[in-house]
Design a protein around this motif. Structure first.
Motif, PDB file in Angstrom:
ATOM      1  N   MET A 106      -3.101 -11.748   7.038  1.00 53.52           N
ATOM      2  CA  MET A 106      -2.337 -10.894   5.449  1.00 53.52           C
ATOM      3  C   MET A 106      -2.165 -11.800   5.132  1.00 53.52           C
ATOM      4  SD  MET A 106      -1.098  -7.360   7.649  1.00 53.52           S
ATOM      5  CE  MET A 106      -1.864  -6.113   7.563  1.00 53.52           C
ATOM      6  N   ARG A 107      -0.553 -12.824   5.241  1.00 52.67           N
ATOM      7  CA  ARG A 107      -0.557 -13.447   3.949  1.00 52.67           C
ATOM      8  C   ARG A 107      -0.792 -14.364   3.756  1.00 52.67           C
ATOM      9  NH1 ARG A 107       5.572 -15.923   4.466  1.00 52.67           N
ATOM     10  NH2 ARG A 107       5.399 -15.083   6.483  1.00 52.67           N
ATOM     11  N   ARG A 108      -1.107 -15.289   5.074  1.00 51.36           N
ATOM     12  CA  ARG A 108      -1.155 -16.910   4.548  1.00 51.36           C
ATOM     13  C   ARG A 108      -3.041 -16.891   4.923  1.00 51.36           C
ATOM     14  NH1 ARG A 108       3.210 -17.309   8.599  1.00 51.36           N
ATOM     15  NH2 ARG A 108       4.910 -18.302   6.782  1.00 51.36           N
ATOM     16  N   LYS A 109      -3.511 -15.988   5.359  1.00 48.40           N
ATOM     17  CA  LYS A 109      -4.901 -15.761   5.032  1.00 48.40           C
ATOM     18  C   LYS A 109      -5.386 -17.225   6.033  1.00 48.40           C
ATOM     19  CE  LYS A 109      -5.365 -12.999   1.501  1.00 48.40           C
ATOM     20  NZ  LYS A 109      -4.635 -11.266   2.165  1.00 48.40           N
ATOM     21  N   LYS A 110      -4.838 -17.609   6.865  1.00 47.26           N
ATOM     22  CA  LYS A 110      -5.227 -18.569   7.586  1.00 47.26           C
ATOM     23  C   LYS A 110      -6.535 -17.783   8.581  1.00 47.26           C
ATOM     24  CE  LYS A 110      -1.556 -21.358   7.856  1.00 47.26           C
ATOM     25  NZ  LYS A 110      -0.128 -22.304   8.923  1.00 47.26           N
ATOM     26  N   LEU A 111      -6.425 -16.887   9.141  1.00 45.66           N
ATOM     27  CA  LEU A 111      -7.936 -16.400   9.644  1.00 45.66           C
ATOM     28  C   LEU A 111      -8.120 -14.934   8.894  1.00 45.66           C
ATOM     29  CD1 LEU A 111      -5.584 -15.444  13.551  1.00 45.66           C
ATOM     30  CD2 LEU A 111      -7.244 -17.704  12.658  1.00 45.66           C
ATOM     31  N   THR A 112      -9.681 -14.742   9.508  1.00 44.22           N
ATOM     32  CA  THR A 112     -10.372 -13.221   8.773  1.00 44.22           C
ATOM     33  C   THR A 112      -9.817 -12.362   9.422  1.00 44.22           C
ATOM     34  OG1 THR A 112     -12.166 -13.703   9.929  1.00 44.22           O
ATOM     35  CG2 THR A 112     -12.460 -15.012   7.968  1.00 44.22           C
ATOM     36  N   ILE A 113      -9.816 -11.156   8.537  1.00 43.62           N
ATOM     37  CA  ILE A 113      -9.451 -10.242  10.163  1.00 43.62           C
ATOM     38  C   ILE A 113      -9.995 -10.378  11.165  1.00 43.62           C
ATOM     39  CG2 ILE A 113      -8.928  -8.157   9.859  1.00 43.62           C
ATOM     40  CD1 ILE A 113      -8.770  -7.518   7.007  1.00 43.62           C
ATOM     41  N   LYS A 114     -11.665 -10.262  10.919  1.00 45.07           N
ATOM     42  CA  LYS A 114     -12.306 -10.148  12.552  1.00 45.07           C
ATOM     43  C   LYS A 114     -12.149 -11.616  13.836  1.00 45.07           C
ATOM     44  CE  LYS A 114     -17.012 -10.254  13.750  1.00 45.07           C
ATOM     45  NZ  LYS A 114     -18.437 -10.532  13.632  1.00 45.07           N
ATOM     46  N   GLN A 115     -10.974 -12.536  12.907  1.00 46.04           N
ATOM     47  CA  GLN A 115     -10.849 -13.761  14.205  1.00 46.04           C
ATOM     48  C   GLN A 115      -9.543 -12.858  14.599  1.00 46.04           C
ATOM     49  OE1 GLN A 115     -10.876 -16.586  11.045  1.00 46.04           O
ATOM     50  NE2 GLN A 115     -12.636 -17.546  11.890  1.00 46.04           N
ATOM     51  N   GLU A 116      -8.751 -13.004  13.145  1.00 47.61           N
ATOM     52  CA  GLU A 116      -7.903 -11.937  14.337  1.00 47.61           C
ATOM     53  C   GLU A 116      -8.155 -10.717  15.155  1.00 47.61           C
ATOM     54  OE1 GLU A 116      -3.538 -13.079  13.796  1.00 47.61           O
ATOM     55  OE2 GLU A 116      -4.050 -12.037  11.352  1.00 47.61           O
ATOM     56  N   ILE A 117      -8.111  -9.879  14.916  1.00 50.89           N
ATOM     57  CA  ILE A 117      -8.219  -8.809  15.421  1.00 50.89           C
ATOM     58  C   ILE A 117      -9.187  -9.530  16.840  1.00 50.89           C
ATOM     59  CG2 ILE A 117      -9.651  -6.784  16.254  1.00 50.89           C
ATOM     60  CD1 ILE A 117      -7.521  -6.221  14.143  1.00 50.89           C
ATOM     61  N   SER A 118      -9.769 -10.188  16.706  1.00 52.06           N
ATOM     62  CA  SER A 118     -10.800 -10.874  17.859  1.00 52.06           C
ATOM     63  C   SER A 118      -9.584 -11.518  19.076  1.00 52.06           C
ATOM     64  CB  SER A 118     -11.809 -11.595  17.326  1.00 52.06           C
ATOM     65  OG  SER A 118     -12.864 -12.400  18.900  1.00 52.06           O
ATOM     66  N   TRP A 136      -2.735   0.021  10.988  1.00 51.54           N
ATOM     67  CA  TRP A 136      -3.831  -1.613   9.968  1.00 51.54           C
ATOM     68  C   TRP A 136      -4.486  -2.001  11.440  1.00 51.54           C
ATOM     69  CZ3 TRP A 136      -4.949  -6.396  10.865  1.00 51.54           C
ATOM     70  CH2 TRP A 136      -5.585  -7.046   9.921  1.00 51.54           C
ATOM     71  N   LEU A 137      -4.364  -2.005  12.503  1.00 53.21           N
ATOM     72  CA  LEU A 137      -4.516  -2.776  13.733  1.00 53.21           C
ATOM     73  C   LEU A 137      -6.291  -2.008  14.308  1.00 53.21           C
ATOM     74  CD1 LEU A 137      -1.627  -4.650  16.000  1.00 53.21           C
ATOM     75  CD2 LEU A 137      -4.274  -5.671  14.326  1.00 53.21           C
ATOM     76  N   LYS A 138      -5.884  -0.595  14.358  1.00 50.70           N
ATOM     77  CA  LYS A 138      -6.851   0.491  15.259  1.00 50.70           C
ATOM     78  C   LYS A 138      -7.999   0.639  13.919  1.00 50.70           C
ATOM     79  CE  LYS A 138      -3.342   3.519  15.820  1.00 50.70           C
ATOM     80  NZ  LYS A 138      -3.262   4.967  16.471  1.00 50.70           N
ATOM     81  N   ASP A 139      -7.310   0.505  12.769  1.00 56.23           N
ATOM     82  CA  ASP A 139      -8.170   0.674  11.245  1.00 56.23           C
ATOM     83  C   ASP A 139      -9.068  -0.695  11.102  1.00 56.23           C
ATOM     84  OD1 ASP A 139      -7.135   2.708  10.927  1.00 56.23           O
ATOM     85  OD2 ASP A 139      -6.048   3.336   9.612  1.00 56.23           O
ATOM     86  N   HIS A 140      -8.727  -1.645  11.577  1.00 53.91           N
ATOM     87  CA  HIS A 140      -9.486  -3.126  11.152  1.00 53.91           C
ATOM     88  C   HIS A 140     -10.351  -3.156  12.839  1.00 53.91           C
ATOM     89  CE1 HIS A 140      -7.889  -2.953   7.508  1.00 53.91           C
ATOM     90  NE2 HIS A 140      -8.375  -3.913   7.460  1.00 53.91           N
TER      91      HIS A 140
END
Length: 346
Positions: A106-118, A136-140
């Motif tokens: 989200m803020r630092r963009k250190k991971l992609t959303i896909k990587q974070e959810i995984s 947000w987590l469920k939506d993604h």
């Protein structure tokens, strides 16, 4: 078989850092719940090298102290070790509850959303910072057991002063590390404040051009315990970005999803909250009766004038109630207990 509630302590470089303060407070609550520390004792060394080796040693110790059926609470993010701890726990028929402090995507963009959810999917139950983040987590794509915290607890020795209101000449308080990328809106407020005062606590050198005036008073950084006991003001102000009209930039947008530790800090100091209406914590602040939401900063000129002494006294009473819950670890305790119940049902 009795399931043990467990955690893995670590080295914290500084407690004045809001993230570390929240994590050590949660460890304190876990100890009150008789949770077992699978790692090394908590330490507070400044060195990054020592931090690395202490944290690694704690993970290694966990490998020998974990037991079948344990429920391990992890405070996310856990640097490089999160997935490893989860996988190792599963090898021992243990489960993991992960409390989210920060999302790198989200803020630092250190991971992609896909990587974070995984990564989060390695846990068995996730505690989002609040309901907006849970959505947000469920939506993604996160589709496992999920709960939400609401507000981060805040333990302190100091308590706020009693306050008796004789008029509605209110003042705002803004505290934090000042920087152009985060607080540029404060420079613009200098020309539009009417009928109230703004007390700023922080290093003014971080925000060149910030000056004292009839309505703005800049104070030096104050340690948290001193702030809670001695702050001067009526409302804690939560806003980020460079605009007076809405919260902007990576910090401002992040307010849509996170629960700022600053909110809990203000509440412990006895201050009702003024926050952006679209912030994730705005519904909590409204439902608990501990502050107000605004769409833009210009609204403050009229809104503050309209708050009666009775309104203010009621808000302060509600703040006192919620502040006690924060000091007693109620929000984290409930979120962990709810997570354990969900895991038992599974």
């Amino acid at each position: 078989m009795t399931k043990r509630l467990c955690y893995i302590s670590r080295n914290y470089q500084t407690i004045e850092n809001s993230g570390n303060k929240a994590k050590t407070d949660n460890e304190h609550t876990l100890r009150e719940l008789n949770a077992h520390n699978l790692g090394l004792p908590t330490t507070y060394y400044d060195s990054k090298i020592i931090t690395f080796f202490f944290d690694l040693a704690g993970i290694i110790k966990m490998m020998f102290t974990i037991k079948n059926g344990d429920i391990i609470v992890l405070q996310y993010p856990v640097k490089k070790y999160f997935s490893f701890i989860c996988n190792y726990a599963h090898l021992h028929n243990a489960k993991v509850i992960a409390l989210i402090h920060d999302l790198g995507s989200m803020r630092r963009k250190k991971l992609t959303i896909k990587q974070e959810i995984s990564r989060l999917m390695h846990a068995d139950h996730v505690i989002a910072s609040n309901k907006m983040m849970a959505t947000w987590l469920k939506d993604h794509g996160y589709n496992k057991s999920l709960g939400s915290l609401g507000l981060f607890d805040y333990k302190s020795i100091s308590t706020s002063k009693e306050h008796v209101y004789e008029n509605n000449d209110y003042s705002l308080v803004y505290a934090g590390a000042l920087a152009i990328r985060k607080n540029a809106f404060l420079l613009k407020m200098q020309d539009m404040i009417k009928g109230y005062n703004l007390n700023i606590y922080g290093n003014r050198n971080g925000l060149p051009g910030l000056e004292d005036s009839n309505c703005i008073h800049v104070h030096d950084f104050m340690k948290s315990e001193d702030f809670i006991a001695n702050v001067k003001g009526d409302f804690g102000f939560v806003w980020d970005g460079d605009s007076l009209d809405t919260c902007t930039g990576s910090f401002g947008e992040y307010l849509r999803w996170n629960s700022p530790h600053k909110v809990s800090f203000y509440l412990r100091a006895g201050l009702p909250i003024i926050v952006w209406k679209e912030a994730a914590v705005a519904p909590i602040i409204k439902s608990e009766g501990i502050g107000i939401g605004i769409s833009n900063i210009a609204e403050l000129n009229d809104i503050l004038q309209s708050i009666t002494l009775e309104d203010m006294q009621k808000m302060r009473e509600n703040v006192s109630r919620v502040s006690k819950d924060l000091s007693n670890g109620v929000f984290f305790n409930k979120a962990v207990s709810d997570g354990m119940e969900k895991l038992k049902k599974e």
